[in-house]
Design an enzyme around this catalytic site. Structure first.
Site, PDB file in Angstrom:
ATOM      1  N   HIS A  94      46.341  47.046  36.348  1.00 11.19           N
ATOM      2  CA  HIS A  94      45.387  46.439  37.288  1.00 11.19           C
ATOM      3  C   HIS A  94      45.805  45.020  37.662  1.00 11.19           C
ATOM      4  O   HIS A  94      45.885  44.676  38.855  1.00 11.19           O
ATOM      5  CB  HIS A  94      43.991  46.432  36.659  1.00 11.19           C
ATOM      6  N   GLU A  95      46.066  44.208  36.645  1.00  7.92           N
ATOM      7  CA  GLU A  95      46.405  42.811  36.919  1.00  7.92           C
ATOM      8  C   GLU A  95      47.776  42.687  37.575  1.00  7.92           C
ATOM      9  O   GLU A  95      47.999  41.783  38.384  1.00  7.92           O
ATOM     10  CB  GLU A  95      46.357  41.988  35.623  1.00  7.92           C
ATOM     11  N   HIS A 138      47.378  42.855  41.317  1.00  9.33           N
ATOM     12  CA  HIS A 138      47.022  41.554  41.905  1.00  9.33           C
ATOM     13  C   HIS A 138      48.245  40.637  41.964  1.00  9.33           C
ATOM     14  O   HIS A 138      48.516  39.989  42.983  1.00  9.33           O
ATOM     15  CB  HIS A 138      45.932  40.870  41.072  1.00  9.33           C
TER      16      HIS A 138
END
Length: 481
Positions: free
Chosen positions: A53-54, A57
């Protein structure tokens, strides 16, 4: 609830009642799961999902020209930290999430040379791309994991009714043991997992759900299930049990007797075969289950033990299930192993078909998740379906013990759930930030700090309430089952 492929969606059996958190035939003989195994599986699960997920980003932010300051897995005090280029990478003490910290004038002064690389100076489109990248990364992970599983092959159970409970909704609809469900609302199904999801997806506000069935004799027939009668309980993991269906071809032989239970006190032993109930021949185990719905009423059982038939009287222990007192014997029935083996199947597709099946599964699961959220908000689905870290850890451990395929499937499901949850338009979540940046794109100016502050407080309140509910449900399941 047991998460084995054989009983994932139908619940488990503890003798004559669905217990959900107890033992079940598909796990007979397996060792208990250690706390260390569960904790390790939980940490690996969170570590993989948060990192993916990170990284979504981080990767998009870098390509949009934004300066990334910190990439953290976990919150709180850093346990391990290293510098690589401009980015400080770290592992923190609380492994329940992570964050990517970017250069932003709203948080701290920025060197004039780096102003153009600050997040707040980017166009709304770039901000939207950066924020959306986290959930999209989780969606891509789920897609690849599901596609890999379908390409490799997934062991599953054909949607055959092993037994049909007397006087149940399924029996009233015409179901008989041996019926094979081939389609639900014209959607083909090849396993009990697919059948369960199709039932939930097809229920909605419809009064009737149509099932195409092939009987044991080979005839093709249609069954209509009035799922609307179940109300909120239609969205529970034990849906099949409530309908009166079980995948297991149960015999009238006893596989296990619970020590200290009503059956053990009456003298019943593993290996006994129940041949009659209250003077009438016992045709199927479901008849004994049906008798226990009357509560703790003494019953006469004739059991064959070796070459002899013995008459025993047993008084079931009273237990409350969904507000109704029923009887409990503390027995586990044996499964017809030959029939059970014939129900096994393997779903395997060529790469392109595997990818298509993966996308289809993601679409169905996403729609179903959103429907569940909506129905919980308006009170049409029970809030006890919300799970927290304890339940997630337990299921992660169980799926890991069942094998790599089961664990990967569970990882894909949680990754998809994380993506959907993060896209909800709630401040503090990615969906809330997408809402802000969408407004900026339409109006040409950022949302005011005052509006953001109010949104943050509302979002924090909602998330704390959700976390409290999830933790309450976890503790309730842990101690009350």
């Amino acid at each position: 609830m047991c998460r084995a492929d054989a009983c994932r969606q139908s619940g488990c059996f503890d003798g004559c009642r669905c217990a959900g958190t107890r033992t079940c035939p598909c796990l007979a003989g397996t060792a208990p799961l250690s706390m260390l195994q569960t904790l390790l599986a939980f940490i690996v699960t969170l570590g993989v999902l948060v990192t993916v997920h990170e990284f979504g980003h981080y990767w998009v932010a870098r390509r949009c020209g934004v300066k990334v300051l910190t990439f953290s897995i976990g919150f709180g005090k850093p346990l391990l930290r290293w510098q690589r280029g401009e980015v400080s990478w770290q592992l923190a003490a609380i492994p329940l999430g992570g964050f990517v910290r970017m250069l932003d004038e709203r948080e701290s002064p920025v060197d004039p040379a780096d102003v153009s690389r600050a997040f707040n100076r980017q166009t709304p489109i770039k901000k939207i791309l950066i924020v959306a990248a986290g959930p999209v990364a989780n969606l891509l992970l789920a897609m690849l994991l599901y596609a890999g599983l379908f390409s490799y092959g997934v062991d599953a159970i054909r949607p055959v009714a092993g037994q049909v409970a007397p006087a149940s909704m399924a029996e009233r609809a015409g179901f008989r043991a041996g019926d094979l469900i081939t389609a639900i609302n014209d959607r083909p199904v090849a396993s009990w997992d697919e059948a369960f999801v199709a039932l939930l997806d097809g229920a909605g506000d419809a009064a009737l759900v149509q099932l195409a069935v092939q009987t044991a004799s080979g005839r093709h027939e249609t069954r209509l299930l009035p799922l609307g009668e179940l109300g909120r309980s239609v969205y529970e993991p034990r849906l099949l049990i409530r309908l009166g269906l079980t995948p297991y071809p149960l015999t009238t032989a006893i596989a296990r007797v619970e020590p200290g239970g009503a059956a053990a006190k009456a003298g019943l032993l593993a290996g006994d075969i129940v041949v009659s109930l209250n003077g009438k021949p016992l045709a199927q185990w479901a008849d004994l289950q049906a008798a226990l719905q009357s509560g703790a009423v003494p019953m006469s059982l004739a059991v064959r033990r070796g070459d002899h038939v013995r008459q025993l009287t047993v008084t079931p222990a009273p237990v409350e299930v969904n507000g109704k007192v029923i009887g409990r014997l503390g027995l586990e029935p044996a499964i017809d192993k030959a029939l059970w083996q014939s129900y096994q199947t393997r779903l395997q597709y060529p790469p392109l078909q595997a990818l298509s099946a993966s996308l289809k599964k993601i679409g169905i699961q996403t729609r179903l998740t959103l429907v569940m959220f909506g129905r919980m908000i308006v009170g049409k689905a029970s809030l006890d379906q919300v799970s927290g870290p304890i339940t997630i850890a337990t299921y992660a451990g169980e799926s890991a013990r069942l094998g790599l395929s089961s664990y990967i499937e569970y990882l894909a499901l949680i990754s998809l759930s994380l993506a959907v949850l993060n896209l909800l338009p709630v401040p503090l979540l990615d969906g809330g930030h997408l809402l802000y940046h969408g407004v900026e794109l339409l109006t040409g100016r950022p949302v005011s700090p005052q509006v953001e502050a109010i949104g943050q407080r509302i979002g924090l309140t909602l998330l704390l309430a959700l976390m409290a509910l999830a933790l309450f449900n976890d503790i309730h399941r842990l101690f009350l089952g």
